[in-house]
Design a protein around this motif. Sequence first.
Motif, short mmCIF file in Angstrom:
data_model
loop_
_atom_site.label_atom_id
_atom_site.label_comp_id
_atom_site.label_asym_id
_atom_site.label_seq_id
_atom_site.Cartn_x
_atom_site.Cartn_y
_atom_site.Cartn_z
N SER A 360 0.83 -1.22 0.00
CA SER A 360 0.00 0.00 0.00
C SER A 360 0.86 1.26 0.00
CB SER A 360 -0.93 0.00 1.21
OG SER A 360 -1.90 -1.00 1.10
N LYS A 361 1.95 1.23 0.76
CA LYS A 361 2.85 2.39 0.80
C LYS A 361 3.46 2.64 -0.58
CE LYS A 361 4.17 2.11 5.67
NZ LYS A 361 5.26 1.78 6.62
N MET A 362 3.86 1.56 -1.25
CA MET A 362 4.46 1.71 -2.59
C MET A 362 3.42 2.22 -3.57
SD MET A 362 7.10 -1.47 -3.11
CE MET A 362 5.83 -2.74 -3.01
N VAL A 363 2.20 1.66 -3.46
CA VAL A 363 1.13 2.06 -4.37
C VAL A 363 0.76 3.54 -4.14
CG1 VAL A 363 -1.34 1.77 -4.84
CG2 VAL A 363 0.17 -0.23 -4.74
N ASN A 364 0.64 3.95 -2.89
CA ASN A 364 0.28 5.35 -2.58
C ASN A 364 1.36 6.32 -3.06
OD1 ASN A 364 -2.24 4.89 -1.41
ND2 ASN A 364 -1.33 4.37 0.56
N LYS A 365 2.61 5.86 -2.93
CA LYS A 365 3.71 6.70 -3.42
C LYS A 365 3.61 6.88 -4.93
CE LYS A 365 8.74 6.95 -3.69
NZ LYS A 365 10.03 6.25 -3.45
N ARG A 366 3.31 5.75 -5.63
CA ARG A 366 3.21 5.82 -7.10
C ARG A 366 1.99 6.63 -7.52
NH1 ARG A 366 5.65 6.91 -11.40
NH2 ARG A 366 5.09 5.69 -13.26
N ILE A 367 0.90 6.53 -6.78
CA ILE A 367 -0.31 7.33 -7.08
C ILE A 367 0.02 8.82 -6.98
CG2 ILE A 367 -2.56 8.02 -6.15
CD1 ILE A 367 -3.05 5.06 -5.45
N SER A 368 0.76 9.21 -5.96
CA SER A 368 1.16 10.63 -5.80
C SER A 368 2.01 11.09 -6.96
CB SER A 368 1.93 10.81 -4.48
OG SER A 368 1.10 10.48 -3.38
N GLU A 369 2.96 10.24 -7.38
CA GLU A 369 3.84 10.59 -8.50
C GLU A 369 3.04 10.77 -9.80
OE1 GLU A 369 7.79 8.12 -6.90
OE2 GLU A 369 6.55 7.32 -8.53
N LEU A 370 2.11 9.85 -10.03
CA LEU A 370 1.32 9.92 -11.26
C LEU A 370 0.38 11.13 -11.25
CD1 LEU A 370 0.51 6.12 -11.67
CD2 LEU A 370 1.88 7.51 -13.25
N LYS A 371 -0.21 11.43 -10.12
CA LYS A 371 -1.09 12.60 -10.02
C LYS A 371 -0.30 13.88 -10.26
CE LYS A 371 -4.82 10.87 -7.08
NZ LYS A 371 -5.50 10.98 -5.77
N GLU A 372 0.90 13.91 -9.74
CA GLU A 372 1.76 15.09 -9.94
C GLU A 372 2.12 15.24 -11.41
OE1 GLU A 372 6.02 16.86 -8.29
OE2 GLU A 372 5.12 15.09 -7.35
N LYS A 373 2.44 14.10 -12.05
CA LYS A 373 2.80 14.14 -13.49
C LYS A 373 1.61 14.60 -14.33
CE LYS A 373 4.57 11.26 -17.22
NZ LYS A 373 5.45 12.33 -17.73
N ILE A 374 0.42 14.06 -14.00
CA ILE A 374 -0.79 14.45 -14.75
C ILE A 374 -1.07 15.94 -14.56
CG2 ILE A 374 -3.30 14.15 -14.82
CD1 ILE A 374 -2.78 11.17 -13.98
N HIS A 375 -0.88 16.41 -13.34
CA HIS A 375 -1.11 17.83 -13.02
C HIS A 375 -0.20 18.72 -13.86
CE1 HIS A 375 -1.90 21.46 -10.73
NE2 HIS A 375 -0.59 21.60 -10.55
N TYR A 376 1.10 18.39 -13.93
CA TYR A 376 2.03 19.22 -14.68
C TYR A 376 1.86 19.07 -16.18
CZ TYR A 376 4.45 20.65 -10.47
OH TYR A 376 4.75 21.21 -9.26
N ASP A 377 1.43 17.88 -16.61
CA ASP A 377 1.21 17.67 -18.06
C ASP A 377 0.05 18.52 -18.55
OD1 ASP A 377 3.27 15.95 -18.24
OD2 ASP A 377 2.07 14.11 -18.30
N VAL A 378 -0.97 18.69 -17.68
CA VAL A 378 -2.13 19.51 -18.05
C VAL A 378 -1.71 20.95 -18.19
CG1 VAL A 378 -4.34 20.39 -17.23
CG2 VAL A 378 -3.81 17.95 -17.03
N LYS A 379 -0.86 21.39 -17.27
CA LYS A 379 -0.38 22.78 -17.35
C LYS A 379 0.47 22.99 -18.60
CE LYS A 379 -0.49 24.10 -12.51
NZ LYS A 379 0.30 24.61 -11.37
#
Length: 379
Positions: A360-379
Amino acid sequence: MKTLVSVFLLVFCVTAEGQISNSKIADSLYATGNYIKAINYYAEEGSKSSGLQIARAYNAIGNFEKAIAQYQNVLSKKTTLQIAKFELGKLFLKTNDFNNAESLFLELTKVANDNPEYHYYLGETFREQKNVEKSIVSYKNATATDSTHLRSLFQLGKYYVGQREKDSALTFIDRGLRFYENDVALINLKALTYYNNDEYVKASPYFERLLELGEHKEYIYEKLAYCYFKDWEFEKAKINYKKVLELNDENSEAYFNLGHVFWKDKQIDSAQYYIQESIAVQKPFLLNEYVSLAGIARNKGDIKKALKYYKLAHQENPNDALVYHNVCTVADQYYKDPKIKLTYYEKFDERFGNKNNYMSKMVNKRISELKEKIHYDVK
């Protein structure tokens, strides 16, 4: 002189009384299962009968090597002792020493040809040696000396049932049932004799009798159900097939046959349901195989195929967190779009988030990374 005689008699009486006492104590210990202490008392006594009891005690505690040695010791002192030979022969049979067992039982049948037990155990020895013809001869010899020898009658009945020789089978089975009408093994053979001969109406009462005698076994219900089906007694057939499924809910043949009962009874929806259940319980569980194929595909660099096999493994066991974590990580490698990747990890977090802290810790870490990438890609 009189004094010497008196002293001698006194010593003799005391010695004899001591031996009698040891024998009684030993017998009492043996009878109550205290075999080691019994052996010690029998050894002190030192008589021929005590030697035989020592062999029996070793046999009772499962020390077969010492039991065999003791029986052989007894026979070395009295070679004609049938009881020792008989018990030793049975012990050889129990320990799979068939050659020695055969020699002893052959010897005994020559010495006492009118003893059915000797013939029966010789038959058992031949049976264990896969010498069917000789075993049948021995069982017949046993029944010739004792027409009610049930174990021999059973073996003969069983043999002829297997050979599909109905008349011969019934000859021996009925002879045994005349002596003991509630013998479950013989009733079972009689039921099978008729069943194998497609005489289902005749077979039914004997399967029913087995149930009355407490033999609530899967195969009995199954065969009785089929007898009822063949006799167009559909309700009885349904009841008994359902009994089979109560005992074993993975019996695909019972589901299939029950479906056919409903089909024959023109209840089409029920027929379809049970035949589909027959298919469902036959489906193999391929989790380990799919995981292995996925691992091989990863080693070969075929990420698409690895993802396919991990998804199949997940379908086999949707509750396996590790398998679905592999689905996520391989999907992460395969897809370029971070939004697709994110859906896999979020599904893992939703399904297994509270069940495996490390993953779960690894998954949550990867979820945060992907959300951050999606956020910056949109910008």
